[in-house]
Scaffold this motif. Sequence first.
Motif, PDB file in Angstrom:
ATOM      1  N   GLY A  98       0.877  -1.173   0.000  1.00  0.00           N
ATOM      2  CA  GLY A  98       0.000   0.000   0.000  1.00  0.00           C
ATOM      3  C   GLY A  98       0.909   1.216   0.000  1.00  0.00           C
ATOM      4  N   ALA A  99       0.395   2.380   0.305  1.00  0.00           N
ATOM      5  CA  ALA A  99       1.262   3.555   0.402  1.00  0.00           C
ATOM      6  C   ALA A  99       2.324   3.301   1.466  1.00  0.00           C
ATOM      7  CB  ALA A  99       0.436   4.787   0.744  1.00  0.00           C
ATOM      8  N   ALA A 100       3.578   3.647   1.175  1.00  0.00           N
ATOM      9  CA  ALA A 100       4.681   3.327   2.079  1.00  0.00           C
ATOM     10  C   ALA A 100       5.776   4.394   2.001  1.00  0.00           C
ATOM     11  CB  ALA A 100       5.270   1.960   1.739  1.00  0.00           C
ATOM     12  N   GLU A 101       6.560   4.445   3.079  1.00  0.00           N
ATOM     13  CA  GLU A 101       7.723   5.335   3.131  1.00  0.00           C
ATOM     14  C   GLU A 101       8.933   4.485   3.493  1.00  0.00           C
ATOM     15  OE1 GLU A 101       7.746   9.661   4.601  1.00  0.00           O
ATOM     16  OE2 GLU A 101       8.482   8.533   6.334  1.00  0.00           O
ATOM     17  N   LEU A 102      10.010   4.703   2.768  1.00  0.00           N
ATOM     18  CA  LEU A 102      11.186   3.848   2.867  1.00  0.00           C
ATOM     19  C   LEU A 102      12.450   4.710   2.894  1.00  0.00           C
ATOM     20  CD1 LEU A 102      11.965   0.752   2.644  1.00  0.00           C
ATOM     21  CD2 LEU A 102      12.121   1.133   0.175  1.00  0.00           C
ATOM     22  N   LEU A 103      13.354   4.389   3.825  1.00  0.00           N
ATOM     23  CA  LEU A 103      14.675   5.021   3.874  1.00  0.00           C
ATOM     24  C   LEU A 103      15.704   3.978   3.450  1.00  0.00           C
ATOM     25  CD1 LEU A 103      14.492   6.879   7.324  1.00  0.00           C
ATOM     26  CD2 LEU A 103      13.981   7.813   5.050  1.00  0.00           C
ATOM     27  N   VAL A 104      16.522   4.315   2.471  1.00  0.00           N
ATOM     28  CA  VAL A 104      17.491   3.358   1.935  1.00  0.00           C
ATOM     29  C   VAL A 104      18.888   3.974   1.961  1.00  0.00           C
ATOM     30  CG1 VAL A 104      18.162   1.948  -0.045  1.00  0.00           C
ATOM     31  CG2 VAL A 104      15.738   2.369   0.419  1.00  0.00           C
ATOM     32  N   TRP A 105      19.818   3.292   2.634  1.00  0.00           N
ATOM     33  CA  TRP A 105      21.214   3.725   2.630  1.00  0.00           C
ATOM     34  C   TRP A 105      21.993   2.966   1.563  1.00  0.00           C
ATOM     35  CZ3 TRP A 105      23.262   7.889   4.549  1.00  0.00           C
ATOM     36  CH2 TRP A 105      22.680   8.501   5.663  1.00  0.00           C
ATOM     37  N   GLU A 106      22.684   3.720   0.748  1.00  0.00           N
ATOM     38  CA  GLU A 106      23.617   3.179  -0.243  1.00  0.00           C
ATOM     39  C   GLU A 106      25.022   3.459   0.281  1.00  0.00           C
ATOM     40  OE1 GLU A 106      25.191   4.510  -4.703  1.00  0.00           O
ATOM     41  OE2 GLU A 106      23.228   5.182  -3.964  1.00  0.00           O
ATOM     42  N   MET A 107      25.789   2.397   0.550  1.00  0.00           N
ATOM     43  CA  MET A 107      27.114   2.577   1.159  1.00  0.00           C
ATOM     44  C   MET A 107      28.174   1.859   0.338  1.00  0.00           C
ATOM     45  SD  MET A 107      25.959   2.047   5.156  1.00  0.00           S
ATOM     46  CE  MET A 107      24.855   0.671   4.737  1.00  0.00           C
ATOM     47  N   ARG A 108      29.300   2.531   0.156  1.00  0.00           N
ATOM     48  CA  ARG A 108      30.367   1.984  -0.690  1.00  0.00           C
ATOM     49  C   ARG A 108      31.696   1.867   0.050  1.00  0.00           C
ATOM     50  NH1 ARG A 108      28.584   1.479  -5.668  1.00  0.00           N
ATOM     51  NH2 ARG A 108      26.622   2.530  -6.212  1.00  0.00           N
ATOM     52  N   ALA A 109      31.648   1.852   1.361  1.00  0.00           N
ATOM     53  CA  ALA A 109      32.873   1.719   2.158  1.00  0.00           C
ATOM     54  C   ALA A 109      32.528   1.118   3.503  1.00  0.00           C
ATOM     55  CB  ALA A 109      33.548   3.085   2.339  1.00  0.00           C
ATOM     56  N   GLU A 110      33.561   0.690   4.213  1.00  0.00           N
ATOM     57  CA  GLU A 110      33.443   0.263   5.586  1.00  0.00           C
ATOM     58  C   GLU A 110      34.350   1.136   6.438  1.00  0.00           C
ATOM     59  OE1 GLU A 110      32.599  -4.293   6.188  1.00  0.00           O
ATOM     60  OE2 GLU A 110      34.310  -4.078   4.849  1.00  0.00           O
ATOM     61  N   PRO A 111      34.107   1.182   7.752  1.00  0.00           N
ATOM     62  CA  PRO A 111      34.968   2.013   8.602  1.00  0.00           C
ATOM     63  C   PRO A 111      36.421   1.555   8.539  1.00  0.00           C
ATOM     64  CG  PRO A 111      33.002   1.311   9.792  1.00  0.00           C
ATOM     65  CD  PRO A 111      33.040   0.530   8.515  1.00  0.00           C
ATOM     66  N   VAL A 112      37.333   2.516   8.629  1.00  0.00           N
ATOM     67  CA  VAL A 112      38.767   2.228   8.707  1.00  0.00           C
ATOM     68  C   VAL A 112      39.205   2.564  10.124  1.00  0.00           C
ATOM     69  CG1 VAL A 112      41.073   2.791   7.849  1.00  0.00           C
ATOM     70  CG2 VAL A 112      39.124   2.716   6.271  1.00  0.00           C
ATOM     71  N   PHE A 113      39.670   1.576  10.851  1.00  0.00           N
ATOM     72  CA  PHE A 113      40.086   1.778  12.234  1.00  0.00           C
ATOM     73  C   PHE A 113      41.604   1.804  12.322  1.00  0.00           C
ATOM     74  CE2 PHE A 113      36.005  -0.476  12.442  1.00  0.00           C
ATOM     75  CZ  PHE A 113      35.259   0.469  13.128  1.00  0.00           C
ATOM     76  N   GLY A 114      42.092   2.623  13.235  1.00  0.00           N
ATOM     77  CA  GLY A 114      43.537   2.693  13.460  1.00  0.00           C
ATOM     78  C   GLY A 114      44.231   3.480  12.389  1.00  0.00           C
TER      79      GLY A 114
END
Length: 222
Positions: free
Chosen positions: A206-222
């Motif tokens: 039915g009528a809907a609202e959607l939040l979509v994350w597009e991610m192209r990296a991961e965290p870099v630690f250190g």
Amino acid sequence: MMWVQRSGARYRGGDGAGVETRHAFSFSGHYDPDNVRFGLLVACNEEHLAPGAGFAEHPHRDLEIVTWVVEGELTHEDSTGHRTVIRPGDVQRLSAGGGVRHSERNESAAPLTFVQMWLASGAVGAEPGYEVVRGIADGTQYALARADAVLHVRRLAADERTALPDAPWVYAHVVRGEVRVGDETLTPGDAARLTDTDGTEARAVGAAELLVWEMRAEPVFG
């Protein structure tokens, strides 16, 4: 590959004084070593605040904090001098940088629900930043300057389809309504994590609202 987390499977938290939180990832006293992040996303909290309730001033650093109000009004105040009221349809972004303090309250007489998403920043130690974009339109793509991530806002009519982004990590959170992703039906508070979209579509029941994350990296630690 897709993994669905149902709203009822989120970790429950809150202060017992008008704040109820539903955590999608390990958070505070809820620790699961297999669920600490997805791509750059390290938190997706669904917050429910009663009138007069809120979070006292507290610190953050090296995070991109994006807030989406579902219903009600959120009053934000931070140590860099910003004081704003966020309403449904607005996107708020707080770049914590090397350190910032803020508070969040429901100063209205009506209940408040908002979704707050934390992403690891690619600008460690930078100056804090802040932005509010009012009245986000359907189909808006909100890119984070300090993280390799884009938020897609979709408001779908019944049976309308939308292609999910082609990215290494895609996180789709249903704000309202019902959405079919693959063979799964997602309802409010449910989220799908995809690591290979391969032309996957989301279709509104039915009528809907959607939040979509597009991610192209991961965290870099250190």
